[in-house]
Design a protein around this motif. Structure first.
Motif, mmCIF file in Angstrom:
data_model
loop_
_atom_site.group_PDB
_atom_site.id
_atom_site.type_symbol
_atom_site.label_atom_id
_atom_site.label_comp_id
_atom_site.label_asym_id
_atom_site.label_seq_id
_atom_site.Cartn_x
_atom_site.Cartn_y
_atom_site.Cartn_z
ATOM 1 N N GLN A 169 -58.974 -79.594 28.874
ATOM 2 C CA GLN A 169 -59.553 -80.019 30.140
ATOM 3 C C GLN A 169 -58.519 -80.651 31.059
ATOM 4 O O GLN A 169 -58.511 -80.398 32.271
ATOM 5 N N ASP A 170 -57.620 -81.455 30.491
ATOM 6 C CA ASP A 170 -56.649 -82.178 31.311
ATOM 7 C C ASP A 170 -55.597 -81.252 31.912
ATOM 8 O O ASP A 170 -55.221 -81.391 33.084
ATOM 9 N N LEU A 171 -55.114 -80.307 31.113
ATOM 10 C CA LEU A 171 -54.049 -79.410 31.568
ATOM 11 C C LEU A 171 -54.557 -78.024 31.966
ATOM 12 O O LEU A 171 -53.755 -77.155 32.319
ATOM 13 N N HIS A 172 -55.891 -77.827 31.877
ATOM 14 C CA HIS A 172 -56.518 -76.548 32.265
ATOM 15 C C HIS A 172 -55.911 -75.374 31.481
ATOM 16 O O HIS A 172 -55.424 -74.387 32.044
ATOM 17 N N ILE A 173 -55.928 -75.508 30.157
ATOM 18 C CA ILE A 173 -55.367 -74.479 29.289
ATOM 19 C C ILE A 173 -56.448 -73.453 28.966
ATOM 20 O O ILE A 173 -57.532 -73.816 28.507
ATOM 21 N N PRO A 174 -56.206 -72.133 29.188
ATOM 22 C CA PRO A 174 -57.198 -71.114 28.806
ATOM 23 C C PRO A 174 -57.438 -71.104 27.298
ATOM 24 O O PRO A 174 -56.539 -71.422 26.514
ATOM 25 N N GLN A 175 -58.648 -70.725 26.904
ATOM 26 C CA GLN A 175 -58.999 -70.703 25.475
ATOM 27 C C GLN A 175 -58.062 -69.798 24.687
ATOM 28 O O GLN A 175 -57.610 -70.146 23.595
ATOM 29 N N ALA A 176 -57.743 -68.628 25.248
ATOM 30 C CA ALA A 176 -56.891 -67.683 24.521
ATOM 31 C C ALA A 176 -55.473 -68.211 24.348
ATOM 32 O O ALA A 176 -54.773 -67.827 23.415
ATOM 33 N N ALA A 177 -55.030 -69.092 25.272
ATOM 34 C CA ALA A 177 -53.674 -69.630 25.188
ATOM 35 C C ALA A 177 -53.629 -70.975 24.480
ATOM 36 O O ALA A 177 -52.552 -71.509 24.226
ATOM 37 N N LEU A 178 -54.796 -71.532 24.139
ATOM 38 C CA LEU A 178 -54.849 -72.863 23.539
ATOM 39 C C LEU A 178 -54.149 -72.898 22.186
ATOM 40 O O LEU A 178 -53.543 -73.906 21.813
ATOM 41 N N GLN A 179 -54.223 -71.786 21.434
ATOM 42 C CA GLN A 179 -53.619 -71.798 20.110
ATOM 43 C C GLN A 179 -52.097 -71.894 20.151
ATOM 44 O O GLN A 179 -51.472 -72.231 19.152
ATOM 45 N N TRP A 180 -51.474 -71.631 21.326
ATOM 46 C CA TRP A 180 -50.030 -71.781 21.424
ATOM 47 C C TRP A 180 -49.603 -73.233 21.258
ATOM 48 O O TRP A 180 -48.506 -73.517 20.765
ATOM 49 N N VAL A 181 -50.456 -74.167 21.689
ATOM 50 C CA VAL A 181 -50.132 -75.585 21.507
ATOM 51 C C VAL A 181 -50.015 -75.912 20.017
ATOM 52 O O VAL A 181 -49.178 -76.709 19.599
ATOM 53 N N VAL A 182 -50.861 -75.267 19.208
ATOM 54 C CA VAL A 182 -50.821 -75.472 17.763
ATOM 55 C C VAL A 182 -49.691 -74.666 17.133
ATOM 56 O O VAL A 182 -48.957 -75.157 16.272
ATOM 57 N N SER A 183 -49.512 -73.434 17.562
ATOM 58 C CA SER A 183 -48.608 -72.512 16.873
ATOM 59 C C SER A 183 -47.144 -72.689 17.243
ATOM 60 O O SER A 183 -46.271 -72.254 16.494
ATOM 61 N N ALA A 184 -46.849 -73.295 18.405
ATOM 62 C CA ALA A 184 -45.457 -73.377 18.850
ATOM 63 C C ALA A 184 -44.593 -74.143 17.860
ATOM 64 O O ALA A 184 -43.458 -73.746 17.570
#
Length: 556
Positions: A56-71
């Motif tokens: 919500q804060d950074l307006h991250i799309p759902q499909a791209a959200l897993q990059w925060v975890v996977s990076a």
């Protein structure tokens, strides 16, 4: 009292003093390595619990959200082998301290991110610190403690850092996200503090680095480039395929996948070649009249092509008649299941059910106590229970945790599905990590301890990335199918924008995927892993040269 008696008394006092120093140094080594694992897992679990807030804060799309975890696991998994090799060559203490400092600096940078791209990049750089720290910690433990009860206790305590860090990340991360003005940024400060404590303990307790015992101390930079580039491209494709302009049919996605696979294959061939060259040269040096065909061919290779020792000996996978390879694969599949379970449980509770981060944390608290109990169990009984039984039971229980959420009734009480799932989910991760790292340490030579730990950790990190990625693909496909069947055409930038009855089957499908990974790990263990008790004090590094010697003889 006679002078002799005074001397004996003085000597006794000195011995007691040395014992006390040795005890505190031992405690410092175990605590420092465990804190490094705590910082590693706390960083990832705190990010997981903060995902909806970041979204919500950074307006991250759902499909791209897993990059925060996977990076983080992507960068860490791709460089573990190289950094493990460097730790074995130039010193485990140096690698541990440099990696910890690097992790601290980029954790601090993550806390100041202002957009998704910056956060993803910094998370990737953060993973480089883990890539240096964790293999060095595993190598330090294996080098400091001989096989026996002391090593079992050290590795079990180190493994306990995973549930402890995961629990601390969930609980404290949830509290900090929920109750502080810094929200999702605050957990990164927590990681910095834990890492600083680990560094301080390592500086005081780790033994001074000793020169490597290897005659050839060159680094295989060609192999390092091949494996790093290949894995980066493959995992990039897995993560980016869903958000590419034409998804999986996008030309650059196809090209990157093909190039990545080719680079990984070339890496494996190159490692096999380097090992054969090194073995042939050693046989020619020791037995000039052996007449090895490969030795003759390797003479030209050694003269015209740089042939340093391989980063990862391919024979490592064949040791114990393939048992080491089975352990690596089981770890990979189990982490696909476990980390995928964590990822989707958090999103289910917060995006589907609508719980706050704090209420989600409360429902995952049983994991902490189960994790600590599992590692205490390993420390006490690894000398008595065959490893195959421990790993098979653990992977089956982790798979069943995903199964409970695949069958969950959203109207049922928490105690029916959520509580038993949280209780058993961590068993596989703890049993596989503790038993697996001890087993690999027994099968590695003294100068391979960090590399052996690096290979094991690489499999778990890649399992984390692949498990989240594949389950995300399944989630998106089921959601798209449901939208098409029901005539919806809504923006699915976040899962919370979809009607609940539409997203529920997608969550269940993602959990079925995690369950499949876990059961594959269980079946692989039951069918192929034949390992008895691994905690006995009889050292088995002697088995390694025997396996290697068999390979050498087959080449003559």
């Amino acid at each position: 009292m006679s002078p002799k008696g005074e001397g004996d008394s003085h000597t006794t006092m000195l011995e007691h003093g040395k014992d006390a120093v040795s005890l505190w140094r031992t405690i410092g080594i175990i605590v420092s390595c465990t804190l490094a694992m705590v910082a590693n897992t706390a960083s990832n679990s705190a990010v997981a619990i903060s995902l909806p807030t970041m979204e919500q804060d950074l307006h991250i799309p759902q499909a791209a959200l897993q990059w925060v975890v996977s990076a983080n696991p992507l960068s860490s998994g791709c460089l573990l082998l190289l950094f493990g090799r460097l730790a074995d060559l130039y010193g485990k203490k140096k690698a541990f301290l440099i990696g910890s400092l690097w992790f601290l600096v980029f954790s601090l940078g993550c806390a100041f991110s202002q957009n998704p791209v910056t956060l993803d990049i910094l998370r990737g750089f953060q993973g480089l610190g883990n890539a240096a720290t964790i293999p060095a910690a595993l190598g330090t433990l294996a080098h400091s403690f001989p096989p026996g009860r002391s090593r079992a206790l050290a590795f079990a305590t180190f493994s306990a850092g995973a549930p402890l860090g995961g629990g601390a990340g969930l609980v404290l991360g949830g509290l900090l996200t929920e109750l502080t003005s810094q929200a999702w940024r605050a957990p990164f400060y927590l990681s910095c503090g834990i890492t600083a404590l680990s560094m301080f303990g390592a500086m005081l307790s780790f033994n001074r680095d000793q020169p490597s015992s290897e005659e050839d101390r060159r680094v295989d930079w060609i192999g390092a480039f091949l494996v790093t580039a290949g894995l980066v491209l493959i995992v990039f494709v897995l993560g980016q395929g869903e958000v590419a302009p034409e998804q999986w049919s996008t030309p650059y996605i196809i090209a990157c996948l093909i190039v990545g696979i080719i680079l990984v294959i070339l890496f494996l061939v190159w490692q096999y070649h380097l090992e054969r060259v090194q073995d042939a040269a050693a046989r020619t040096r020791d037995y000039p009249s052996s007449g090895s065909r490969y030795a003759s061919l390797s003479h030209l290779a050694l003269r015209w092509i740089p042939t340093p020792p391989p980063i990862m000996k391919m024979s490592l996978w064949t040791r114990a008649h393939g048992g080491v390879a089975v352990v690596f694969c089981v770890a990979f599949l189990n982490w696909c299941c476990f980390q995928g379970w964590i990822y989707w449980v958090v999103l289910y509770y917060q995006n589907y059910v609508g719980y706050s981060a704090l209420r989600c944390v409360v429902r995952l608290l049983p994991m902490i106590f189960t994790g600590l109990a599992c590692n205490a169990f390993i420390a006490l009984f690894v000398n008595h229970i065959p490893m195959t039984i421990l790993v098979a039971c653990g992977t089956a229980l982790t798979a069943c945790a995903a199964l409970l959420f695949a069958l969950i009734n959203p109207n049922a009480v928490y105690w029916a599905f959520g509580f038993p799932s949280a209780i058993i989910a961590v068993v596989g991760a703890d049993f596989v990590f503790a038993c697996g790292t001890m087993y690999v340490a027994k099968k590695c030579l003294p100068h391979e301890q960090s590399v052996g730990g690096a290979v094991f950790q690489t499999m778990t990190q890649l399992g984390t990335a692949l498990g989240v990625t594949v389950s995300t693909v399944v989630f998106d496909r089921v959601l798209e199918s449901r939208e098409a069947d029901n005539g919806f055409n809504v923006d699915n930038s976040t899962a919370s924008t979809e009607p609940q009855w539409l997203t529920f089957p997608a969550y269940k499908a993602a959990m079925w995927t995690c369950f499949a990974f876990g059961m594959c790990a269980c079946f692989l263990t039951i069918i192929f892993l034949r390992v008895g008790v691994i905690g006995h004090g009889d050292a088995t590094p002697a088995e390694v040269p025997e396996d290697v010697e068999e390979q050498k003889n087959s080449d003559k």
